[in-house]
Design a protein around this motif. Structure first.
Motif, PDB file in Angstrom:
ATOM      1  N   GLN A  41      48.955  34.831  29.281  1.00 46.18           N
ATOM      2  CA  GLN A  41      47.669  35.303  29.791  1.00 46.18           C
ATOM      3  C   GLN A  41      46.670  34.144  29.820  1.00 46.18           C
ATOM      4  OE1 GLN A  41      45.609  38.171  27.346  1.00 46.18           O
ATOM      5  NE2 GLN A  41      43.998  38.479  28.862  1.00 46.18           N
ATOM      6  N   ALA A  42      46.655  33.341  28.769  1.00 49.01           N
ATOM      7  CA  ALA A  42      45.745  32.199  28.721  1.00 49.01           C
ATOM      8  C   ALA A  42      46.074  31.192  29.829  1.00 49.01           C
ATOM      9  CB  ALA A  42      45.808  31.534  27.350  1.00 49.01           C
ATOM     10  N   LYS A  43      47.356  31.040  30.140  1.00 50.33           N
ATOM     11  CA  LYS A  43      47.758  30.139  31.234  1.00 50.33           C
ATOM     12  C   LYS A  43      47.254  30.675  32.573  1.00 50.33           C
ATOM     13  CE  LYS A  43      51.914  28.754  28.738  1.00 50.33           C
ATOM     14  NZ  LYS A  43      53.382  28.861  28.652  1.00 50.33           N
ATOM     15  N   LEU A  44      47.344  31.979  32.769  1.00 48.82           N
ATOM     16  CA  LEU A  44      46.832  32.579  34.006  1.00 48.82           C
ATOM     17  C   LEU A  44      45.318  32.386  34.104  1.00 48.82           C
ATOM     18  CD1 LEU A  44      48.858  35.934  34.158  1.00 48.82           C
ATOM     19  CD2 LEU A  44      49.203  33.887  35.575  1.00 48.82           C
ATOM     20  N   ALA A  45      44.617  32.592  32.999  1.00 50.75           N
ATOM     21  CA  ALA A  45      43.159  32.417  32.992  1.00 50.75           C
ATOM     22  C   ALA A  45      42.796  30.962  33.299  1.00 50.75           C
ATOM     23  CB  ALA A  45      42.587  32.847  31.639  1.00 50.75           C
ATOM     24  N   ALA A  46      43.538  30.019  32.725  1.00 51.84           N
ATOM     25  CA  ALA A  46      43.284  28.596  32.976  1.00 51.84           C
ATOM     26  C   ALA A  46      43.517  28.244  34.442  1.00 51.84           C
ATOM     27  CB  ALA A  46      44.172  27.732  32.081  1.00 51.84           C
ATOM     28  N   LEU A  47      44.430  28.934  35.080  1.00 52.14           N
ATOM     29  CA  LEU A  47      44.727  28.731  36.495  1.00 52.14           C
ATOM     30  C   LEU A  47      43.601  29.260  37.389  1.00 52.14           C
ATOM     31  CD1 LEU A  47      46.876  27.830  38.578  1.00 52.14           C
ATOM     32  CD2 LEU A  47      47.953  30.053  38.292  1.00 52.14           C
ATOM     33  N   GLY A  48      42.785  30.163  36.852  1.00 53.23           N
ATOM     34  CA  GLY A  48      41.683  30.740  37.617  1.00 53.23           C
ATOM     35  C   GLY A  48      41.882  32.190  37.981  1.00 53.23           C
ATOM     36  N   VAL A  49      42.880  32.840  37.381  1.00 50.83           N
ATOM     37  CA  VAL A  49      43.146  34.254  37.672  1.00 50.83           C
ATOM     38  C   VAL A  49      42.066  35.107  37.021  1.00 50.83           C
ATOM     39  CG1 VAL A  49      44.748  36.169  37.316  1.00 50.83           C
ATOM     40  CG2 VAL A  49      45.616  33.907  37.958  1.00 50.83           C
ATOM     41  N   TRP A  74      47.062  42.259  31.182  1.00 50.41           N
ATOM     42  CA  TRP A  74      46.120  41.932  30.116  1.00 50.41           C
ATOM     43  C   TRP A  74      44.938  41.133  30.650  1.00 50.41           C
ATOM     44  CZ3 TRP A  74      48.861  40.375  24.914  1.00 50.41           C
ATOM     45  CH2 TRP A  74      49.707  41.418  24.509  1.00 50.41           C
ATOM     46  N   GLN A  75      45.164  40.346  31.699  1.00 51.10           N
ATOM     47  CA  GLN A  75      44.103  39.545  32.299  1.00 51.10           C
ATOM     48  C   GLN A  75      43.276  40.362  33.291  1.00 51.10           C
ATOM     49  OE1 GLN A  75      42.977  36.837  31.255  1.00 51.10           O
ATOM     50  NE2 GLN A  75      41.690  36.121  32.901  1.00 51.10           N
ATOM     51  N   ARG A  76      43.549  41.674  33.350  1.00 48.04           N
ATOM     52  CA  ARG A  76      42.874  42.617  34.229  1.00 48.04           C
ATOM     53  C   ARG A  76      43.161  42.321  35.701  1.00 48.04           C
ATOM     54  NH1 ARG A  76      36.974  44.110  32.917  1.00 48.04           N
ATOM     55  NH2 ARG A  76      37.717  46.038  33.841  1.00 48.04           N
ATOM     56  N   ALA A  77      44.249  41.611  35.943  1.00 40.86           N
ATOM     57  CA  ALA A  77      44.715  41.352  37.304  1.00 40.86           C
ATOM     58  C   ALA A  77      45.716  42.443  37.670  1.00 40.86           C
ATOM     59  CB  ALA A  77      45.347  39.966  37.389  1.00 40.86           C
ATOM     60  N   ILE A  78      46.245  42.379  38.879  1.00 42.93           N
ATOM     61  CA  ILE A  78      47.141  43.428  39.374  1.00 42.93           C
ATOM     62  C   ILE A  78      48.519  42.839  39.619  1.00 42.93           C
ATOM     63  CG2 ILE A  78      47.529  45.100  41.219  1.00 42.93           C
ATOM     64  CD1 ILE A  78      44.441  44.938  41.718  1.00 42.93           C
ATOM     65  N   ALA A  79      49.510  43.358  38.921  1.00 39.98           N
ATOM     66  CA  ALA A  79      50.889  42.914  39.106  1.00 39.98           C
ATOM     67  C   ALA A  79      51.460  43.563  40.364  1.00 39.98           C
ATOM     68  CB  ALA A  79      51.735  43.289  37.891  1.00 39.98           C
ATOM     69  N   ALA A  80      52.066  42.733  41.193  1.00 41.31           N
ATOM     70  CA  ALA A  80      52.706  43.217  42.421  1.00 41.31           C
ATOM     71  C   ALA A  80      54.149  42.695  42.420  1.00 41.31           C
ATOM     72  CB  ALA A  80      51.943  42.727  43.643  1.00 41.31           C
ATOM     73  N   PRO A  81      55.046  43.403  41.724  1.00 38.15           N
ATOM     74  CA  PRO A  81      56.437  42.932  41.671  1.00 38.15           C
ATOM     75  C   PRO A  81      57.108  43.038  43.035  1.00 38.15           C
ATOM     76  CG  PRO A  81      56.198  45.013  40.486  1.00 38.15           C
ATOM     77  CD  PRO A  81      54.834  44.615  40.947  1.00 38.15           C
ATOM     78  N   GLN A 155      39.053  30.806  34.048  1.00 33.19           N
ATOM     79  CA  GLN A 155      38.459  32.105  33.760  1.00 33.19           C
ATOM     80  C   GLN A 155      38.588  32.412  32.269  1.00 33.19           C
ATOM     81  OE1 GLN A 155      36.941  34.125  36.319  1.00 33.19           O
ATOM     82  NE2 GLN A 155      37.092  32.059  37.144  1.00 33.19           N
ATOM     83  N   PRO A 156      37.726  33.260  31.746  1.00 32.10           N
ATOM     84  CA  PRO A 156      37.897  33.664  30.351  1.00 32.10           C
ATOM     85  C   PRO A 156      39.136  34.555  30.200  1.00 32.10           C
ATOM     86  CG  PRO A 156      36.125  34.909  31.382  1.00 32.10           C
ATOM     87  CD  PRO A 156      36.572  33.881  32.385  1.00 32.10           C
ATOM     88  N   VAL A 157      39.704  34.549  29.029  1.00 33.40           N
ATOM     89  CA  VAL A 157      40.793  35.481  28.720  1.00 33.40           C
ATOM     90  C   VAL A 157      40.143  36.846  28.547  1.00 33.40           C
ATOM     91  CG1 VAL A 157      42.547  36.101  27.022  1.00 33.40           C
ATOM     92  CG2 VAL A 157      42.258  33.709  27.691  1.00 33.40           C
ATOM     93  N   LEU A 158      40.604  37.810  29.311  1.00 33.34           N
ATOM     94  CA  LEU A 158      39.970  39.130  29.354  1.00 33.34           C
ATOM     95  C   LEU A 158      40.708  40.147  28.492  1.00 33.34           C
ATOM     96  CD1 LEU A 158      39.298  39.203  33.208  1.00 33.34           C
ATOM     97  CD2 LEU A 158      37.702  38.571  31.382  1.00 33.34           C
ATOM     98  N   LYS A 159      40.063  41.250  28.244  1.00 39.02           N
ATOM     99  CA  LYS A 159      40.670  42.378  27.539  1.00 39.02           C
ATOM    100  C   LYS A 159      40.744  43.537  28.528  1.00 39.02           C
ATOM    101  CE  LYS A 159      40.374  45.053  23.292  1.00 39.02           C
ATOM    102  NZ  LYS A 159      41.750  44.921  22.909  1.00 39.02           N
ATOM    103  N   PRO A 160      41.940  44.088  28.737  1.00 40.07           N
ATOM    104  CA  PRO A 160      42.076  45.152  29.741  1.00 40.07           C
ATOM    105  C   PRO A 160      41.296  46.407  29.366  1.00 40.07           C
ATOM    106  CG  PRO A 160      44.100  44.932  28.478  1.00 40.07           C
ATOM    107  CD  PRO A 160      43.194  43.823  28.040  1.00 40.07           C
ATOM    108  N   LYS A 161      40.922  47.134  30.400  1.00 37.68           N
ATOM    109  CA  LYS A 161      40.207  48.405  30.252  1.00 37.68           C
ATOM    110  C   LYS A 161      41.123  49.537  30.712  1.00 37.68           C
ATOM    111  CE  LYS A 161      36.305  46.215  29.445  1.00 37.68           C
ATOM    112  NZ  LYS A 161      35.961  45.878  28.123  1.00 37.68           N
ATOM    113  N   PRO A 162      40.961  50.732  30.168  1.00 32.26           N
ATOM    114  CA  PRO A 162      41.841  51.846  30.543  1.00 32.26           C
ATOM    115  C   PRO A 162      41.848  52.202  32.030  1.00 32.26           C
ATOM    116  CG  PRO A 162      40.632  52.382  28.548  1.00 32.26           C
ATOM    117  CD  PRO A 162      40.053  51.089  29.073  1.00 32.26           C
ATOM    118  N   ASP A 163      40.766  51.927  32.735  1.00 32.99           N
ATOM    119  CA  ASP A 163      40.737  52.302  34.154  1.00 32.99           C
ATOM    120  C   ASP A 163      41.129  51.161  35.097  1.00 32.99           C
ATOM    121  OD1 ASP A 163      38.455  50.836  33.655  1.00 32.99           O
ATOM    122  OD2 ASP A 163      37.132  52.110  34.838  1.00 32.99           O
ATOM    123  N   ASP A 164      41.628  50.039  34.558  1.00 35.92           N
ATOM    124  CA  ASP A 164      42.080  48.931  35.400  1.00 35.92           C
ATOM    125  C   ASP A 164      43.305  49.337  36.213  1.00 35.92           C
ATOM    126  OD1 ASP A 164      40.175  47.174  34.432  1.00 35.92           O
ATOM    127  OD2 ASP A 164      41.537  46.172  33.034  1.00 35.92           O
TER     128      ASP A 164
END
Length: 172
Positions: A41-49, A74-81, A155-164
């Motif tokens: 997650q920290a790597k994704l945030a460092a990338l700018g996610v 966890w980064q509050r982004a959207i996984a698209a497998p 980007q900062p490392v985020l904490k997910p929210k239930p409605d994400d």
């Protein structure tokens, strides 16, 4: 209400994931899984996610998939497998449809010019190879092309929210 982050529980020594392989399966405890997902997650945030960014995951079902999927949520982004066996036009459809910020591919996919890589380049998505490094016992995020994330701040490392929104699952 729970999130994918709060739903993962287990003792430090309890097994969370077993990936069958020969000669020895990869066995991961809950403690190790939580640590690996946090690190990725920290790597994704460092990338700018950032929140709501779509991350297309074009890798086989594996430990790398599990970690990248969870870290994305966890980064509050959207996984698209995406099925890694798709043809380029199929990748193009899905990457364009969700406006992928990043496309995760297996090791070697960038150099070989895989269909997922060619499609990601067409839509200026960042491209990163994602693979398990047994010597370091970690999932590597090897960024090959920054695409639209070029110049984007960490980007900062985020904490997910239930409605994400944690997942976009395409079917055809």
């Amino acid at each position: 209400m729970a999130t994918l982050q709060s739903a993962i529980q287990g003792s430090d020594k309890s097994v969370a994931v077993i990936v069958p392989s020969r000669p020895d399966p990869l066995t991961i405890t809950y403690k190790a899984l939580l640590s690996e997902v946090s690190s990725f997650q920290a790597k994704l945030a460092a990338l700018g996610v950032s929140q709501s960014a779509a991350i297309s995951i074009a890798i086989v079902n594996s430990y790398e998939f599990i970690v990248s999927f969870l870290a994305t949520s966890w980064q509050r982004a959207i996984a698209a497998p995406l099925n890694p066996a798709y043809k380029q036009d199929e990748f193009e459809f899905y990457i364009d449809d969700v406006k992928s910020a990043v496309v995760l591919v297996p090791r070697g996919a960038y150099q070989s010019g895989s269909p997922a890589v060619r499609a990601a380049k067409k839509f200026n998505a960042a491209i990163a190879e994602c693979y398990w490094d047994p010597s370091r016992r970690e999932i590597v995020l090897d960024v090959k092309c920054l695409g639209q994330l070029e110049g984007k701040d960490q980007q900062p490392v985020l904490k997910p929210k239930p409605d994400d929104v944690a997942l976009v699952l395409h079917t055809r």
